[in-house]
Design an enzyme around this catalytic site. Structure first.
Site, PDB file in Angstrom:
ATOM      1  N   SER A 162     -10.140 -40.245  38.352  1.00  0.00           N
ATOM      2  CA  SER A 162     -11.230 -39.740  39.187  1.00  0.00           C
ATOM      3  C   SER A 162     -10.986 -40.002  40.667  1.00  0.00           C
ATOM      4  O   SER A 162     -10.420 -41.036  41.055  1.00  0.00           O
ATOM      5  CB  SER A 162     -12.554 -40.384  38.773  1.00  0.00           C
ATOM      6  N   GLU A 201      -9.263 -40.391  24.200  1.00  0.00           N
ATOM      7  CA  GLU A 201     -10.357 -41.170  24.764  1.00  0.00           C
ATOM      8  C   GLU A 201     -11.693 -40.687  24.232  1.00  0.00           C
ATOM      9  O   GLU A 201     -12.568 -41.480  23.893  1.00  0.00           O
ATOM     10  CB  GLU A 201     -10.330 -41.072  26.295  1.00  0.00           C
ATOM     11  N   SER A 205     -17.573 -35.321  31.615  1.00  0.00           N
ATOM     12  CA  SER A 205     -19.016 -35.288  31.423  1.00  0.00           C
ATOM     13  C   SER A 205     -19.384 -34.416  30.228  1.00  0.00           C
ATOM     14  O   SER A 205     -18.644 -33.516  29.829  1.00  0.00           O
ATOM     15  CB  SER A 205     -19.713 -34.758  32.681  1.00  0.00           C
ATOM     16  N   ASN A 206     -20.556 -34.686  29.659  1.00  0.00           N
ATOM     17  CA  ASN A 206     -20.976 -33.934  28.479  1.00  0.00           C
ATOM     18  C   ASN A 206     -21.147 -32.448  28.763  1.00  0.00           C
ATOM     19  O   ASN A 206     -20.976 -31.613  27.869  1.00  0.00           O
ATOM     20  CB  ASN A 206     -22.280 -34.528  27.927  1.00  0.00           C
ATOM     21  N   GLU A 207     -21.477 -32.103  30.014  1.00  0.00           N
ATOM     22  CA  GLU A 207     -21.566 -30.687  30.367  1.00  0.00           C
ATOM     23  C   GLU A 207     -20.204 -30.016  30.233  1.00  0.00           C
ATOM     24  O   GLU A 207     -20.089 -28.893  29.710  1.00  0.00           O
ATOM     25  CB  GLU A 207     -22.104 -30.532  31.796  1.00  0.00           C
ATOM     26  N   GLN A 220      -6.920 -46.991  34.957  1.00  0.00           N
ATOM     27  CA  GLN A 220      -6.785 -45.537  34.914  1.00  0.00           C
ATOM     28  C   GLN A 220      -7.082 -44.926  36.279  1.00  0.00           C
ATOM     29  O   GLN A 220      -8.195 -45.063  36.782  1.00  0.00           O
ATOM     30  CB  GLN A 220      -7.739 -44.961  33.867  1.00  0.00           C
ATOM     31  N   GLY A 221      -6.100 -44.256  36.859  1.00  0.00           N
ATOM     32  CA  GLY A 221      -6.270 -43.623  38.161  1.00  0.00           C
ATOM     33  C   GLY A 221      -6.421 -42.122  38.040  1.00  0.00           C
ATOM     34  O   GLY A 221      -5.485 -41.371  38.347  1.00  0.00           O
TER      35      GLY A 221
END
Length: 403
Positions: free
Chosen positions: A129, A244, A388-390, A126-127
């Site tokens: 980030s 995901e 992220s969870n944030e 997976q490209g």
């Protein structure tokens, strides 16, 4: 809502369990129970065993090799696979790029790529980030410039899991730098053997190597490898990330972990008593089990809603599953640290490769202790990857609460 399984669904669960018992190498299962890594070839062999049985891509549409199972049976299969435990098919192909291709790709892409994903003939990574573009994924800078019948790609991806094994990478690239950041992104499929691609390993705290940097220097990608429409890649990425995040809940993984924790805590002792009798430990264990039961019920509600959700539209409730699922997974690693105690301190790296020599030093503590601390540190990532969870809390605030 009735969350009980029907007799037919319970019979299906037994069928799945019997298949795993009869077809998975017991040595491979022992590896997973002990928290050790399996090899690339072991995953390829197991995936092809599933695919020969027609279970390689159970949640895909039947016309692309799926089973035709309803969402409940898909959930049962995944839960049993995680709880047995057995290796999950490679998520980057089966759960991520595969559904994007069969939902948004053209017929040539479906015909070529989907059977190869199901049989793990192609290993995908997976490209997404990039340095400076993690949770703010839409700020990515990797460029793809159209030049005749090719795109020329330049840029860098990071934290690319298992890129060292990959045959292909699916990438988000910027194709219109003048548009708003979400509107100028496209979704490209790139052959990792293309000249100009460099993979550089990132060594982790435990000495392992599962993530990488990937560099693109004037990489020529055929236009036919564009998925869907140019500059619509953000829509496809949101669809992919919704899938995901649902899978990141990993209810079956946490169930197996809690079962393992109970087993080990009944063996390890604090003074004269097994650790399982320690009131403080029992309180933490019970809290994790309650959280997991609530997560399981939430996931079942999300599954029930899939029947009426518009095809290709992500469910914002997947963000709830992602947050709680990742938090519970981290809770289980903390409980294992409590059980193993000071034997988690020594660093005992896992030998690499099938024929790697084993240390002739005696084990420090119980034979299962060596993997506990590396797993604890490694699983700090589950509240970050997949968004992220944030960021997930922001999605919940906007899409569910209307704030």
């Amino acid at each position: 809502m009735d969350l009980r399984f029907t007799p037919e669904e319970n019979a299906f669960r037994e069928e799945v369990r019997a298949f795993f018992r009869d077809n998975l190498d017991p040595k491979l299962r022992e590896k997973l129970v002990a928290g050790r890594h399996f090899t690339k070839q072991e995953l390829v062999d197991w995936t092809r065993t599933l695919n020969r049985h027609g279970w390689g891509v159970p949640h895909w549409p039947v016309e692309y090799g799926g089973t035709g199972w309803d969402p409940v049976r898909q959930y049962i299969f995944l839960e049993e696979l995680q709880a047995f435990p057995a290796p999950a098919p490679l998520a980057f192909g089966v759960n991520m790029v595969g559904p994007v291709i069969y939902t948004f790709g053209n017929e040539a892409q479906k015909k070529h790529f989907l059977p190869r994903i199901a049989n793990l003939d192609d290993w995908w990574c997976q490209g997404f980030s990039e340095p400076g573009s993690g949770s703010d994924l839409a700020s990515l800078k990797t460029r793809a410039v159209r030049d005749g019948d090719h795109y020329v790609v330049n840029g860098q991806k990071t934290w690319t899991t298992l890129a060292q094994h990959a045959d292909w990478i699916f990438c988000l690239v910027r194709t219109d730098p003048t548009a708003k950041k979400q509107e100028g992104i496209s979704f490209l499929l790139i052959d990792m053997k293309t000249p100009g691609i460099t993979v550089r390993p990132i060594e982790l705290l435990d000495g392992g190597h599962e993530v990488n940097e990937v560099f693109f220097d004037d990489v020529k990608v055929p236009v036919e490898n564009l998925v869907g429409q140019e500059n619509k890649g953000w829509d496809y990425a949101k669809f992919l990330l919704g899938n995901e995040r649902t899978n990141i809940a990993r209810v079956g993984v946490s169930k197996e972990r809690l079962r393992r924790i109970r087993e080990l805590a009944s063996i390890e002792r604090i003074g004269e008593e097994p650790m399982i009798r320690n009131p403080r430990f029992r309180e933490k264990l019970a809290a994790a089990e309650i959280e997991l039961k609530a997560l399981e019920m939430t996931q079942l509600r999300v599954i029930a809603a899939e029947r009426t959700r518009e095809k290709g539209k992500p469910d914002p409730a997947s963000s709830v599953l992602k947050i709680k699922g990742s938090e519970i997974q981290q809770m289980t690693t903390e409980l294992l640290l409590d059980v193993v105690g000071p034997y988690a301190l020594p660093y005992v790296p896992e030998p690499e490769g099938e024929d790697a020599p084993l240390s002739n030093e005696p084990p420090i503590g119980p034979d299962w202790a060596a993997s506990v601390a590396p797993t604890y540190f490694n699983w700090r990532k589950v509240s970050i990857y997949g968004g992220s969870n944030e960021i997930q809390r922001q999605i919940i605030a906007k899409a569910i609460l209307g704030l």
